[in-house]
Enzyme design. Structure first.
Site, PDB file in Angstrom:
ATOM      1  CB  THR A 134     -31.392  60.351  30.572  1.00  0.00           C
ATOM      2  OG1 THR A 134     -30.103  60.286  30.756  1.00  0.00           O
ATOM      3  CG2 THR A 134     -32.187  61.198  31.482  1.00  0.00           C
ATOM      4  CE1 TYR A 146     -29.647  61.453  35.222  1.00  0.00           C
ATOM      5  CE2 TYR A 146     -29.827  59.688  33.863  1.00  0.00           C
ATOM      6  CZ  TYR A 146     -29.758  60.929  33.982  1.00  0.00           C
ATOM      7  OH  TYR A 146     -29.212  61.358  32.816  1.00  0.00           O
ATOM      8  CB  THR A 166     -28.083  63.253  26.089  1.00  0.00           C
ATOM      9  OG1 THR A 166     -27.622  63.229  27.219  1.00  0.00           O
ATOM     10  CG2 THR A 166     -29.556  63.450  26.063  1.00  0.00           C
ATOM     11  CG  ASP A 167     -23.494  60.862  28.071  1.00  0.00           C
ATOM     12  OD1 ASP A 167     -23.135  59.880  29.211  1.00  0.00           O
ATOM     13  OD2 ASP A 167     -23.993  61.990  28.329  1.00  0.00           O
ATOM     14  CE  LYS A 209     -25.195  65.891  27.564  1.00  0.00           C
ATOM     15  NZ  LYS A 209     -25.288  64.460  28.211  1.00  0.00           N
ATOM     16  CD  GLU A 216      -1.336  77.520  13.411  1.00  0.00           C
ATOM     17  OE1 GLU A 216      -1.795  78.636  13.347  1.00  0.00           O
ATOM     18  OE2 GLU A 216      -0.353  77.149  13.682  1.00  0.00           O
TER      19      GLU A 216
HETATM   20  N1  DAS Z   1     -25.529  58.527  30.403  1.00  0.00           N
HETATM   21  C1  DAS Z   1     -26.251  59.301  29.249  1.00  0.00           C
HETATM   22  C2  DAS Z   1     -26.306  58.542  28.234  1.00  0.00           C
HETATM   23  O1  DAS Z   1     -27.004  57.414  27.926  1.00  0.00           O
HETATM   24  C3  DAS Z   1     -27.664  59.642  29.932  1.00  0.00           C
HETATM   25  C4  DAS Z   1     -28.426  60.508  29.077  1.00  0.00           C
HETATM   26  O2  DAS Z   1     -28.186  61.726  28.997  1.00  0.00           O
HETATM   27  O3  DAS Z   1     -29.067  59.896  28.182  1.00  0.00           O
HETATM   28  O4  DAS Z   1     -26.060  58.992  27.183  1.00  0.00           O
END
Ligand code: DAS
Length: 356
Positions: free
Chosen positions: A39, A53, A119-120, A192, A313
């Site tokens: 992103t 986006y 970020t994923d 995250k 467990e």
């Molecule tokens: N799709 C997500 C990624 O590329 C966009 C982001 O949050 O960076 O991880």
């Protein structure tokens, strides 16, 4: 005569300024920015587009040009390692990135590295690097929750903070770091926590490491686990990582996914169980059968926080399973993959889960 003197004076002033600028540049740390997409390099249809986006469209030079303030805190150079949305990150991408990071950090003229990333899966790449980087120099992962075209895009300030952090003496020896939203997190424990808000990255319970404020990093804690220069893992001659998959626990769970992963050749399975890694009656026999075939089984938890207790467990001693300690399932997968490049002995693997 006067014009000649004025010209000589102006020349002397300019020469002094150039020398001073050069000296300043020499005083600034050299930080490499390795861009991978996400992103932070994304663009939206309008300034109010913050979801839906396109990620991974803006190149590294454009990212750098968008933040001229970077030049005040470091001598930066950019390299586009790849350009992907991070949900599509693969083991092959990680090996390429890890080897490039180690090659650059071995150079005397590189003081730190920033990796721009989606970020994923950023927390996973960060932890992978935490286990394979062979240097005490700072490595900082950074991304954005809003595309570069959005109102109050968070990418530019996140990138500025990350470069500043990667060039700071305070960050040396702290392990791979992740920084968004003015915060500093340790790769091992950050995750995250929100699908879209700028404060998405958190280190619940164990806590973030510090903050970046007024152009300076402030650390308040450090990881107690081994990382980077102290790692026993070496990917220099690794061309492929062993296949490790994750089965997710839930009410009414069955063994279909587990059996499919094992049939496809998985060398390890992370069982992301409910609660403290409990094994459903319908799944336990399939896990035992997989172990008997030589597949390493790690009991983790879908819960997210707390210690996954060995012999809690399930009787791990008897079943010859491994307990994930506090690693979430996606990070347990990374550690098991690297462990399997060195050993298939469960006692050794368990030691690694208590070490890193
Ligand atoms: N799709 C997500 C990624 O590329 C966009 C982001 O949050 O960076 O991880």
């Amino acid at each position: 005569m006067l014009r000649h003197q004025t010209a000589r004076y102006l020349f002397a002033v300019m020469a002094t300024m150039l020398v001073f600028a050069g000296a300043q540049a020499q005083k600034l740390p050299n930080v490499m920015i390795l861009a991978t997409g996400g992103t932070i390099a994304g663009t939206g249809a309008s300034s109010t587009t913050t979801v839906g986006y396109t990620a991974a469209t803006v190149g590294v030079q454009q990212l750098i040009q968008a933040v001229p303030e970077l030049a005040k805190v470091a001598n930066v150079k950019g390299e586009q390692v790849f350009q992907i949305a991070s949900e599509s990150m693969t083991n092959e991408h990680w090996l390429t990135l890890g080897k490039r990071v180690n090659a650059l950090l071995a150079q005397a003229d590189v003081d730190g590295i920033v990796i721009t990333h989606g970020t994923d899966t950023m927390e996973e790449t960060a932890y992978f690097l935490d286990l394979v980087v062979k240097s005490r120099k700072p490595v900082v992962l950074v991304g954005a929750m809003r595309p570069s075209t959005a109102l109050s895009a968070d990418g530019p300030i996140n990138l500025y903070n990350a470069v500043l952090l990667a060039g700071s003496p305070e960050a040396v020896g702290k392990g791979v770091l992740l920084s968004l939203n003015d915060q500093i997190h340790a790769a091992r424990d950050v995750t995250k926590t929100n699908t879209s808000t700028p404060d998405s990255f958190k280190t619940p319970e164990l806590g973030l490491m510090g903050y970046i404020q007024g152009g300076k990093p402030f650390f308040y804690r450090a990881s107690t686990r081994k990382h980077t220069a102290d790692t026993e893992f070496d990917i220099a001659n690794v061309n492929a990582l062993p296949q490790v998959d994750i089965v997710y626990g839930y009410a009414n769970m069955n063994a279909v996914a587990l059996d499919a992963f094992v049939a496809a050749g998985a060398k390890g399975i992370i069982h992301a169980g409910v609660g403290d890694g409990s094994l459903a009656a319908r799944v336990k026999p399939a896990l035992i059968a997989a172990r008997k075939k030589g597949t390493i089984i790690v009991r983790a938890s879908r819960v997210g926080q707390g210690i996954l207790a060995r012999n809690g467990e399930a009787n791990d001693d008897e079943l010859d399973f491994v307990a994930a300690d506090t690693l979430n399932p996606q990070k347990a997968r990374i550690l098991l993959m690297l462990a399997l490049t060195k050993t298939s002995k469960t006692a050794e693997i368990q030691r690694m889960f208590y070490t890193y």
